[in-house]
Design an enzyme around this catalytic site. Structure first.
Site, PDB file in Angstrom:
ATOM      1  N   GLU A  89      73.776  31.587  70.516  1.00  0.00           N
ATOM      2  CA  GLU A  89      74.186  31.074  71.817  1.00  0.00           C
ATOM      3  C   GLU A  89      73.841  32.050  72.941  1.00  0.00           C
ATOM      4  OE1 GLU A  89      75.064  28.106  72.310  1.00  0.00           O
ATOM      5  OE2 GLU A  89      75.242  27.575  70.206  1.00  0.00           O
TER       6      GLU A  89
ATOM      7  N   GLU B  40      65.807  25.132  70.130  1.00  0.00           N
ATOM      8  CA  GLU B  40      66.788  25.532  69.117  1.00  0.00           C
ATOM      9  C   GLU B  40      66.167  26.488  68.095  1.00  0.00           C
ATOM     10  OE1 GLU B  40      70.023  24.978  68.930  1.00  0.00           O
ATOM     11  OE2 GLU B  40      69.947  23.934  70.847  1.00  0.00           O
TER      12      GLU B  40
END
Length: 458
Positions: free
Chosen positions: A277, A341
């Site tokens: 993150e 991602e």
């Protein structure tokens, strides 16, 4: 991405994960036993999972030691981690992003009105004038083609003049918004989340808050050589919600849900998730994704106008507009999201490696999520339908990156990893569970055979 786990295989032993100290850096690798519940429901990207725990059938496993004292203190990090509950008035936000938000639906409405007006104007023309216009278009087809080509060249020039290199990876990407403007826009998103979760925030004295504080502090201290990480003020918010969720806003606001702390097997997995993150924020993926969306939306206005001008009825135009939006989503938006991602996984693994984390536990996390999906019985959708790679592909991709991450870990003078590979432990536990399940099925079938009435022979 959904699923639930009846059992969660373990990834190590209590004596395996210990605190490591090397050249002034003290790594939080202390994981005693973490409690893994039986059912875990996993939904949406950015590690958004819902957890429904069954207390009656807990599987014995590890528990993150967060209440006891650590045998070795950690080095102080120079990034202040504080609790922040203030809000900023909306009029302080940058006008450029707000302008884009307001004008976006107006652009589509304008394109629909323009296309529909062209269609009605064409229908109202007498047949002879239509033929004259068609003939004129045939005579000037090269001029029309030149005008369309010039418009396309302008879009290409705009695209290549707004390309920048992604930090750390060097990948070229489109950035339309200014970084400062987008950072102020993220403040509006932060205010929205704080309004929703303010009553569910854990205090700084809570043991779960201290676990996140220690892990995030160690990650930021170990990667302070990266300007983007050292420049941001990382602010922690631990939300008391069963969702397995963690995300970081571009302005350094970190949100971690307690469901995630219950779901990870150890602090190694938690470190990798937080590193993933943080990588999104460091790589400025939010601004990049918004830039691509707005660029595609602007291009789609031309096709939207053509659809409403060509289609003879409004109902057909609505269908054509829906098809166009789905093509844009599945051909451009979702594949691009999967690329981001994968990139965040790679950079997050490197951040965790520099923090002396056992990076081998990263792929185990996604294997556990795939196991949860299988036990839940959820249908396995094709990857192209999702904004994230599948659990299996993510685990395989991380397995390919782990050897390089181990080299980075070794170059940072981290202590050598002792004990078994958590991937091997997970695999053996899965085999044990399968054998145990087969033995139970065999035992049940034998009991059923014995319970059947025997025939009475003469």
């Amino acid at each position: 991405l959904s699923g639930s786990a009846r059992y969660c295989a373990l990834t190590g032993s209590p004596n395996y994960y210990k605190n490591s100290i090397s050249k002034g850096q003290r790594c939080l690798l202390n994981a005693s036993n973490t409690e893994v519940y039986r059912n875990a429901y996993h939904s949406w990207a950015r590690f958004c999972f819902q957890s429904a725990w069954t207390q009656q059938e807990k599987a014995p496993s590890f528990h993150i030691s967060s209440t006891g004292q650590h045998p070795h203190p950690f080095c102080a990090w120079n990034i202040q981690i504080i609790r922040c509950l203030h809000t900023s008035p909306s009029f302080q936000a940058a006008p450029v992003p707000l302008f884009w938000i307001i004008i976006k639906p107006a652009q589509k409405l304008l394109a629909i009105i323009l296309g529909r007006s062209i269609r009605n104007w064409w229908k109202a023309l007498p047949p002879n004038k239509r033929e004259l216009l068609k003939e004129s278009a045939r005579k000037n087809k090269w001029k029309i083609l030149l005008g369309v080509s010039s418009l396309g060249v302008l879009f290409v020039i705009f695209y290549f003049t707004h390309l920048e290199e992604t930090p750390m990876t060097g990948r070229p990407r489109l950035l339309v918004f200014g970084k400062e403007h987008f950072r102020q826009l993220s403040q509006m998103e932060y205010d929205m989340w704080m309004e929703e979760f303010q009553s569910k925030m854990l205090p700084e004295t809570d043991a779960r808050y201290r676990v996140v504080e220690t892990v995030l502090g160690h990650l930021s201290e170990s990667n302070k050589d990266i300007p983007r990480i050292s420049a941001l003020q990382w602010v922690i918010h631990v939300v008391d919600e069963p969702d397995i969720n963690a995300f970081v806003l571009p302005n350094g606001q970190v949100f971690v849900f307690t469901g995630l702390l219950d779901a990870v097997s150890d602090v190694h997995q938690l470190s990798f998730i937080l590193g993933h993150e943080i990588a999104h924020a460091v790589l400025e993926h939010a601004a990049e994704k918004a830039s691509l969306v707005h660029f595609l939306d602007f291009l789609s206005l031309i096709f939207l106008t053509l659809i409403w001008a060509i289609c003879p009825r409004d109902s057909l135009a609505v269908v054509g507009q829906w098809i166009q939006s789905k093509l844009k989503e599945f051909v451009f938006a979702r594949p691009y999201s999967r690329i981001l991602e994968v990139e965040a996984d790679k950079v997050g693994l490197e951040l965790a490696a520099k923090a002396c984390v056992d990076v081998r536990a990263s792929s185990v996390f996604w294997q556990q999520m795939e196991l949860a999906r299988s036990i839940q019985g959820e249908p396995k959708l094709p990857e192209w339908l999702s904004t994230h790679p599948s659990h299996e592909n993510r685990a395989e991709h991380l397995d390919r990156l782990i050897p390089e991450a181990l080299k980075i870990r070794e170059s940072c003078n981290c202590p050598s990893l002792s004990g078994p590979d958590p991937r091997l432990v997970f695999k053996r536990n899965i085999q044990y569970l399968l054998e145990l399940s087969k033995d139970q099925e065999t035992s049940n079938s034998t009991k059923q055979e014995l319970s059947k009435p025997k025939p009475d022979f003469p």
